[in-house]
Scaffold this motif. Structure first.
Motif, mmCIF file in Angstrom:
data_model
loop_
_atom_site.group_PDB
_atom_site.id
_atom_site.type_symbol
_atom_site.label_atom_id
_atom_site.label_comp_id
_atom_site.label_asym_id
_atom_site.label_seq_id
_atom_site.Cartn_x
_atom_site.Cartn_y
_atom_site.Cartn_z
ATOM 1 N N PHE A 540 -0.443 -8.026 -0.667
ATOM 2 C CA PHE A 540 -1.056 -7.481 -1.088
ATOM 3 C C PHE A 540 -2.501 -8.370 -2.409
ATOM 4 O O PHE A 540 -2.373 -8.173 -3.204
ATOM 5 C CB PHE A 540 -0.804 -6.006 -1.205
ATOM 6 C CG PHE A 540 -2.557 -5.204 -1.431
ATOM 7 C CD1 PHE A 540 -3.485 -5.329 0.213
ATOM 8 C CD2 PHE A 540 -2.943 -5.031 -2.785
ATOM 9 C CE1 PHE A 540 -4.908 -4.657 -0.365
ATOM 10 C CE2 PHE A 540 -4.308 -4.230 -2.261
ATOM 11 C CZ PHE A 540 -4.716 -3.876 -1.386
ATOM 12 N N ILE A 541 -3.674 -8.567 -1.795
ATOM 13 C CA ILE A 541 -4.193 -9.039 -3.017
ATOM 14 C C ILE A 541 -5.665 -8.238 -3.566
ATOM 15 O O ILE A 541 -6.580 -7.708 -2.630
ATOM 16 C CB ILE A 541 -4.565 -10.615 -3.858
ATOM 17 C CG1 ILE A 541 -3.684 -11.226 -3.482
ATOM 18 C CG2 ILE A 541 -5.625 -10.793 -4.380
ATOM 19 C CD1 ILE A 541 -3.470 -13.060 -3.037
ATOM 20 N N SER A 542 -6.005 -8.211 -4.711
ATOM 21 C CA SER A 542 -7.409 -7.303 -4.140
ATOM 22 C C SER A 542 -7.850 -8.134 -5.706
ATOM 23 O O SER A 542 -7.856 -8.404 -6.942
ATOM 24 C CB SER A 542 -7.237 -5.398 -5.267
ATOM 25 O OG SER A 542 -6.535 -5.902 -6.143
ATOM 26 N N TRP A 543 -9.787 -7.309 -5.961
ATOM 27 C CA TRP A 543 -10.222 -8.369 -7.180
ATOM 28 C C TRP A 543 -11.182 -6.912 -6.809
ATOM 29 O O TRP A 543 -12.216 -6.079 -6.018
ATOM 30 C CB TRP A 543 -11.198 -9.446 -6.859
ATOM 31 C CG TRP A 543 -11.651 -9.933 -5.089
ATOM 32 C CD1 TRP A 543 -12.643 -9.672 -5.423
ATOM 33 C CD2 TRP A 543 -11.060 -9.959 -3.680
ATOM 34 N NE1 TRP A 543 -13.314 -9.985 -3.764
ATOM 35 C CE2 TRP A 543 -11.994 -10.347 -3.256
ATOM 36 C CE3 TRP A 543 -9.361 -10.088 -3.556
ATOM 37 C CZ2 TRP A 543 -11.422 -10.607 -1.599
ATOM 38 C CZ3 TRP A 543 -9.591 -10.543 -2.398
ATOM 39 C CH2 TRP A 543 -10.856 -10.448 -1.703
ATOM 40 N N SER A 577 -13.123 -6.316 -0.754
ATOM 41 C CA SER A 577 -12.510 -6.217 -2.119
ATOM 42 C C SER A 577 -11.051 -6.502 -1.935
ATOM 43 O O SER A 577 -9.997 -6.730 -2.982
ATOM 44 C CB SER A 577 -13.059 -5.308 -2.942
ATOM 45 O OG SER A 577 -11.935 -4.212 -2.390
ATOM 46 N N SER A 578 -10.536 -6.649 -1.034
ATOM 47 C CA SER A 578 -8.778 -6.832 -0.669
ATOM 48 C C SER A 578 -8.474 -6.939 0.135
ATOM 49 O O SER A 578 -9.351 -7.323 1.146
ATOM 50 C CB SER A 578 -8.065 -5.232 -1.099
ATOM 51 O OG SER A 578 -8.716 -4.390 0.001
ATOM 52 N N ALA A 579 -7.428 -8.205 0.282
ATOM 53 C CA ALA A 579 -7.065 -8.631 1.357
ATOM 54 C C ALA A 579 -5.504 -8.902 1.724
ATOM 55 O O ALA A 579 -4.423 -8.619 0.538
ATOM 56 C CB ALA A 579 -7.378 -9.719 1.482
ATOM 57 N N LEU A 580 -4.599 -8.753 2.699
ATOM 58 C CA LEU A 580 -3.034 -9.249 2.717
ATOM 59 C C LEU A 580 -3.217 -10.407 3.573
ATOM 60 O O LEU A 580 -3.458 -11.082 4.444
ATOM 61 C CB LEU A 580 -2.659 -7.524 3.755
ATOM 62 C CG LEU A 580 -1.559 -7.910 3.391
ATOM 63 C CD1 LEU A 580 -0.485 -7.531 2.695
ATOM 64 C CD2 LEU A 580 -0.764 -6.597 4.729
#
Length: 802
Positions: A540-543, A577-580
């Motif tokens: 999981f990545i968020s920004w 704003s996020s991605a898996l």
């Protein structure tokens, strides 16, 4: 007897004068009785009469009928039969169906009568007997019934008649498990309850007399079956308004075949004529005949076998039962997004409504209705299709005015639309490496979700030029097997584009701007790499989203330790704003690095760098202890710089230090207990700073042997303890000082005191029989009342100097 005859003759003349008591005493005995048998139905036919006078009086009468078998003492059947006589004088009739074959035994019948108004029964008629075959001199045993068709689930009684003077020794069925043995009778009886169909064509009945010659045996067969079922799908229709065809299914298996199998007949009520057709059956039965001028039909279909008969009916108007023949001879005209499909059909003078089924490339099915028809063919135009794509189409039709049912489908036709220019754009990305005098740019491309090749063969063309100033446009072409290339450029800003090409035209270009930039700016070395955690589904990545970007891109390597590393990237919408991130290449224990870019106007900026694991694993190896410093009650361990980079199988979160005396269970202050698989207990100290490389364990015992271990741990835990460091704490020197102070000094003092004690004792406590002889004490005795009291005085001592 004459008395009754006279009363019977005079009764019609004196009816009005007969009293009620007289009516109750009048009887009308049976004057005639005849019994015959109908062997085909195993039935007794009984005929009798009571005389003309009773008929003329039209009396309501009650008859009691009894049936018995010869050789049995009780009646097998009793029945009361009500009847009102008429003046015709016809004899009365009654039937009785026997559960035992009539051939087996002789049967007798007798009857008595009573007028309903009377209370008196007549005398019984004499028994009337029909003989069975048991009275004949047979040539051998005989079984009845023979070759009988029996309904499944019914009860059945069989008999075997032996020859006179012989007895039936064995009577059995195969495969049914019923066996009858009799040793003292010429007739053997066998009753089977709830007869079941067996997995053989028939059941064999076997009978043997008490001998072994060939004439002592007989056998018969039984067929077990079912009556036919009512055909519940019986219906009639026409394809051409010339012939009517009725169809139905055979229903369940009756287990009866050949001459015993179900027979079908059709009849028509309005014409009163049997329908001239020959029934054919496989899985589905059918019957056809010419229509002629008749339009309305009331058809009755009858199915029967030896066990029963069933009927089904269908009333219909032929014009409402049109079932067209399937369309045939399909052909098409194709364009890139349209297909016009044509087909032929049998034109029989009625209008058709047709439906076209189109199977899409993804397997989904669409139906298109059409009524466009010409004299001998029909057509439909299918639009909104994809270029250079295969579609499968077929057609069926039905009567437009009175819909009954669709025809069979035509044969399926596979059609490919024409080519068109590629639609959509390619998804393009890059990797920039700073080199002497410029940069190497590796370009990657793939087909975006909205991209379609729209042709059979495809190639790619890459072009690049400087953004500012005049420069030559460079071009390179690649086959469809390629998805990357490397170009070398200087440090100016460049515009790179890539297009897909087929035999028709080019796609729209995908553009990427390679800006000016130093190696530091390109690598984003000033950005701190943030740690992230994986999940069961991916990483999981968020920004933080920023309104100026029109999309975001995340790139990573599927195989970080290899070259090439299989660079991957994904694009995201501006409001994301996020991605898996997931990939089949992701494995536990491998560190993956992700870069998040913002894109605006084909220019990208590095926003974030993240690194993480799909799942952390314990460290690959333990820290190496380089230095051990000992005191009598403490040990300090030091280890060299321990790698915490991407070579590790997880993020190093800290260290555990384990310690325990060899011979005892550890219980040091400030530690936690840790139990090993062998149930031994260690003291455990946790260092939560992965940068720490030194630790001191205090409160040890001097002159004691200890074992120690240092383990690094990650989010995936740590590996089991395998190796220990062994130390011996030194002797404590302060203990010697305490020994002298607390043991030796008090001992010397005690010895000196013991030496001086004798002198003190001689001076103060001499060995004397009386205290009065002491050199230092004197005593005087005086009385106080009746008590004697000694008064002690101290005598001064004179010291003598030596």
């Amino acid at each position: 007897m004459n008395h009754f005859i006279v009363l019977a003759v005079l009764l019609p003349l004196r009816t009005c004068y007969t009293t009620h008591s007289q009516q109750e005493s009048i009887v009308f005995p049976v004057t005639y009785l005849n019994v015959s048998k109908e062997l085909a139905f195993q039935r007794l036919l009984v005929e009798w009469d009571v005389g003309k006078s009773a008929h003329d009086a039209e009396l309501a009468m009650l008859f009691e009928i009894q049936v018995r078998r010869i050789g049995e003492t009780t009646t097998v059947w009793t029945e009361f039969h009500n009847v009102t006589l008429d003046k015709s004088g016809d004899p009365l009739h009654w039937m009785w169906d026997s559960d035992l074959p009539l051939e087996c035994m002789s049967h007798s019948v007798r009857i008595r009568s009573k007028a309903e108004a009377s209370k008196i029964w007549s005398e019984w008629s004499p028994w009337k007997t029909v003989l069975g075959l048991d009275t004949l001199n047979n040539s051998g045993p005989q079984i009845f019934p023979n070759e009988k068709i029996v309904e499944e689930g019914s009860d059945l009684t069989l008999c075997c008649i032996g020859r006179k003077g012989h007895i039936i020794e064995e009577f059995s069925l195969y495969p049914a498990p019923h066996v009858f043995n009799h040793t003292n009778s010429q007739i053997g009886l066998l009753t089977v309850k709830n007869v079941a169909h067996q997995a053989v064509p028939h059941i064999t009945v076997y009978c043997r007399e008490s001998c072994t010659e060939e004439e002592c045996y007989d056998h018969a067969v039984l067929f077990v079956g079912k009556p036919p079922n009512i055909p519940n799908d019986f219906s009639c229709e026409t394809q051409d308004m010339r012939t009517v065809t009725c169809t139905w299914s055979q229903g369940g298996d009756t287990y009866l075949y050949g001459s015993h199998s179900p027979k079908y007949t059709l009849s028509e009520e309005f014409s009163q004529n049997p329908i001239p057709c020959t029934v054919t059956c496989s899985e589905q039965c059918s019957c056809s005949w010419d229509i002629g001028q008749q339009r309305i039909y009331n058809i009755t279909m009858t199915v029967e076998n030896p066990l029963g008969k069933k009927t089904a009916t269908d009333v219909f108007d032929v014009t409402h039962r049109i079932y067209p023949a399937a369309p045939f001879q399909l052909w098409e005209e194709c364009r890139d997004t349209e297909i016009t499909l044509y087909w032929k059909y049998q034109n029989k003078g009625f209008e058709l409504f047709c439906q076209t089924e189109v199977v899409q490339p993804d397997g989904k099915v669409k139906l298109h209705n059409s009524s466009d028809s010409h004299l001998h063919y029909a057509s439909i135009t299918l639009s909104g299709l994809q270029p250079y794509t295969e579609y499968t189409a077929r057609v069926h039709c039905a009567a437009a005015e009175h819909f009954w049912r669709w025809s069979e489908w035509s044969e399926a036709q596979t059609i490919r639309t024409m080519e068109a220019a590629p639609s959509g754009k390619l998804d393009i990305w890059r990797e920039i490496t700073q080199v002497q005098g410029g940069r190497n740019v590796t370009l990657f491309w793939k087909q975006a979700p909205g991209f379609r090749a729209n042709g059979g063969s495809i190639s790619y063309e890459v072009a690049w030029e400087k953004e500012e100033g005049a420069s030559k446009l460079e071009r390179m072409s690649f086959s469809s097997a390629c998805n990357s290339t490397r170009i070398s450029i200087d440090n100016h800003s460049y515009r790179v584009s890539i297009m897909a090409k087929n035999d028709v035209n080019y796609s729209l270009p995908s553009v990427l701007i390679i800006p000016r930039g130093t190696e530091k700016e390109l690598s984003g070395s000033e950005l701190q790499e943030e740690q992230i955690n994986g999940t069961d589904d991916g990483i999981f990545i968020s920004w933080d989203p920023r309104h100026m970007y029109d999309s975001y891109i995340i790139d990573w390597c599927n195989f970080p330790t290899l070259q090439p590393c299989d660079l991957q990237w994904k694009r995201f919408r501006p409001n994301t704003s996020s991605a898996l991130i997931n990939s089949a290449a992701f494995v536990p224990g491998v560190r993956y690095s992700f870069r998040i870019y913002g894109s605006v106007g084909n220019r990208v900026s590095l926003l974030k760098k993240k690194t993480g694991y799909l799942r952390e694993l314990p460290p690959l190896f333990d820290p190496k202890v380089e230095k051990v410093e000992l005191t009598f009650n403490a040990v300090t361990l030091s280890w060299d710089s321990y790698p915490t980079d991407e070579s590790q199988s997880g993020f190093i979160r800290g260290y555990h230090v384990y310690v325990s005396p060899i011979q005892e269970v550890c219980s040091l202050q400030g530690s936690r207990k840790h139990v090993l698989p062998d149930n031994s207990v260690l003291c455990k100290y946790t260092i939560e700073n992965p940068e720490e490389k030194r630790y001191t364990v205090e409160h040890l015992l001097s002159n004691t042997k200890y074992k120690l271990a240092v383990k690094a741990y990650t989010g995936g835990g740590e590996t089991p303890i395998v190796n220990f460091i062994y130390i011996d704490t030194p002797f404590n020197s302060n203990m010697l000082y305490l020994l002298v102070l607390l043991v030796i000094v008090p001992s010397l003092v005690a010895a000196i005191c013991h030496w001086k004690l004798n002198w003190v004792k001689d001076c103060c406590c001499p060995v004397i029989p009386s205290p009065n002889k002491s050199k230092v004490l004197s005593f005087k005795e005086f009385k106080i009342g009746s008590e004697k009291v000694l008064k002690m005085n101290l005598v001064p001592i004179k010291y003598r100097r030596h």
